[in-house]
Scaffold this active site. Structure first.
Site, short mmCIF file in Angstrom:
data_model
loop_
_atom_site.label_atom_id
_atom_site.label_comp_id
_atom_site.label_asym_id
_atom_site.label_seq_id
_atom_site.Cartn_x
_atom_site.Cartn_y
_atom_site.Cartn_z
N SER A 102 -6.35 0.19 0.26
CA SER A 102 -4.80 0.55 0.21
C SER A 102 -4.12 -0.13 -1.22
CB SER A 102 -4.08 -0.10 1.39
OG SER A 102 -2.82 0.29 1.58
N ASP A 245 0.69 4.28 -3.18
CA ASP A 245 -0.30 2.98 -3.51
C ASP A 245 -1.54 3.65 -3.40
OD1 ASP A 245 -0.63 4.09 -0.75
OD2 ASP A 245 -0.86 1.98 0.16
N ASP A 247 -4.23 4.45 -1.72
CA ASP A 247 -4.79 5.44 -0.73
C ASP A 247 -3.41 6.46 -0.25
OD1 ASP A 247 -3.41 3.57 0.78
OD2 ASP A 247 -4.91 4.03 2.49
N ASP A 249 -0.79 6.34 1.32
CA ASP A 249 -0.05 6.35 2.77
C ASP A 249 1.15 5.62 2.82
OD1 ASP A 249 -1.04 3.76 2.50
OD2 ASP A 249 -2.06 3.63 4.40
#
Length: 449
Positions: A102, A245, A247, A249
């Site tokens: 993340s 960010d 990834d 999400d």
């Protein structure tokens, strides 16, 4: 069942090369997850990743583990976490894996596992995987007979499919033509998809931090580091900025003046728009959601409840209440009418639609919510049980005294760290100085332990 040992609130995460982020562990995790999935009749798992160099190693190890358990594998390459969850459902895969840490630096990585519906696994499912994982770690993993080994295939049009899915989240009557948007891709999984989505919907797009090299993901960029985005919005005279960010999400936005609009403010805008469109439910936030959000929603007649910190807990409370909206200050935003999990690009579609419909800037749109000043102090506790300290008379009384002093216009929250001997003291109040002094009073009591 015992508490989970390896799975945290968002999968398994750690520094690459150190246990558990090793190739050997990933192989055995793939075998254990495949073993559990096969028991449920599963045949194929989809695997995606972000742009970290270590993703190649972990992807190969997981592929080998799943294959040895008899699971077929579909590889989608770099793609946002919500894109992997979406494609798992679209391709009717029996599960999915996202390799990402993340918002963490490149030297960390993580593994998130989803079920066939694109949603995160339950605690019970993760505990069952951990049961087989412990067997693999202590005794070694087995392998199905050669004729039952899983096969791997690569899905070539994965990013294109996800791009079209994101575009469909913007109402057909809405166009982004005339909007100038700066998109910070965090050198992460959305470096191709995000700019394409906004451009194809008509916006003029300036993409920054969209040149991943395997090591620059989240480095001084993205949703956790907004300085370059704020500067770019102002220098380009853009209408707004969008920060993702690693990834994709998490979503944080920046208004035309270069000011941050965080997850609480964005959640307020989503809730207000939904209310005007006829939504009758409430909103789920977390213990860390700003009191200003709760008060702004109350003014609109929208119920609000708090979950533990972590988007999985937000989703659990949403399922319990039947509500469709939830999110975190960090930018995890869930609107279950559009996506089964937090999706930054999809959430931005609803927010952009709100601005276009109302004909107002992001700065103007968020004015219905006034954030309370917040102070956070971490207090180290040595040699004492954190639970016992939190339950002690002196600490409980100190909190009561501050709460009485603040009344309805402030809030106190004490949380123990899950990874360090720390107690986090959070105070919100009408004035920044008031919040800071109140937090310091409680911290002094804690420091006596």
């Amino acid at each position: 069942m015992n508490e989970r040992r390896y799975f945290g609130t968002d999968g398994i995460r750690g520094r690459v090369g150190d246990f558990p982020m090793t190739a050997d562990f990933a192989l055995k995790l793939g075998w254990a997850a495949g073993k559990v999935m096969r028991r449920g009749g599963a045949r194929e798992v989809l695997i995606g990743k972000d742009t970290r160099a270590s993703g190649y190693m972990l992807e190969s190890a997981l592929e080998a583990g799943f294959s040895s358990a008899g699971m077929d594998i579909a590889l989608v390459g770099p793609l946002p976490t919500p894109g992997v969850a979406y494609l798992a459902s679209t391709f009717r895969s029996d599960g999915a894996v996202m390799i990402s840490a993340s918002h963490n630096p490149y030297y960390d990585n993580g593994i998130k596992i989803f079920g066939r519906d694109g949603q995160k696994l339950s605690d019970a499912q993760e505990q069952e995987i951990e049961h087989y994982l412990e067997i693999a770690l202590s005794e070694g993993s087995t392998c199905v007979s050669p004729e039952k080994l899983g096969k791997a295939r690569r899905i070539e049009d994965a990013s294109g499919r996800y791009t079209e899915y994101c575009k469909a989240a913007l109402p057909s009557a809405i166009s982004l033509e005339g909007l100038k948007i700066v998109v910070d891709c965090a050198n992460g999984a959305a470096y191709r998809v995000a700019p394409a989505v906004y451009r194809e919907l008509g916006a003029s797009v300036i993409a920054i931090h969209n040149q991943p090299d395997g090591f620059n993901i989240n480095r001084d960029c993205g949703a956790t580091s907004l300085e370059s985005l704020c500067a770019a919005v102002v220098s380009h005279g853009a209408d707004l900025g969008i920060a993702l960010d690693g990834d994709a999400d998490r979503l944080i936005m920046v208004d035309h003046g270069g000011m941050e609009v965080d997850g609480d403010e964005l959640l307020y805008l989503l809730a207000r728009q939904s209310k005007f469109a006829g939504y009758q439910g409430g909103v789920v936030g977390t213990q860390m959601s700003n009191l200003g959000l709760e008060q702004a929603l109350a003014a609109l007649g929208i119920p609000f409840q708090r979950s533990k910190v972590g988007d999985r807990y937000v989703k659990e409370l949403m399922d319990k209440t039947g509500w469709r909206l939830g999110g975190e200050t960090s930018g995890h935003l869930l609107n279950l009418d559009y996506a089964p999990t937090g999706d930054a690009i999809v959430a931005s579609m609803q927010l952009l639609a709100c601005m276009v419909k109302e004909g107002v800037s992001l700065q103007r749109a968020k004015q219905g919510m006034i954030k309370k000043p917040q102070t956070l102090i971490n207090v180290s506790i040595d040699g004492e049980s954190l639970d016992e300290v939190l339950a002690s008379h002196s600490v409980v009384q100190a909190v009561k005294d501050i709460e009485h002093e603040l009344g309805q216009e402030g809030r106190v929250l004490l949380r123990k760290s899950g990874t360090e001997p720390l107690i986090r003291v959070m105070v919100e109040a009408n004035e920044e100085l008031q919040a800071r002094k109140a937090a310091e009073k409680i911290a002094l009591v804690l420091q006596a332990y």
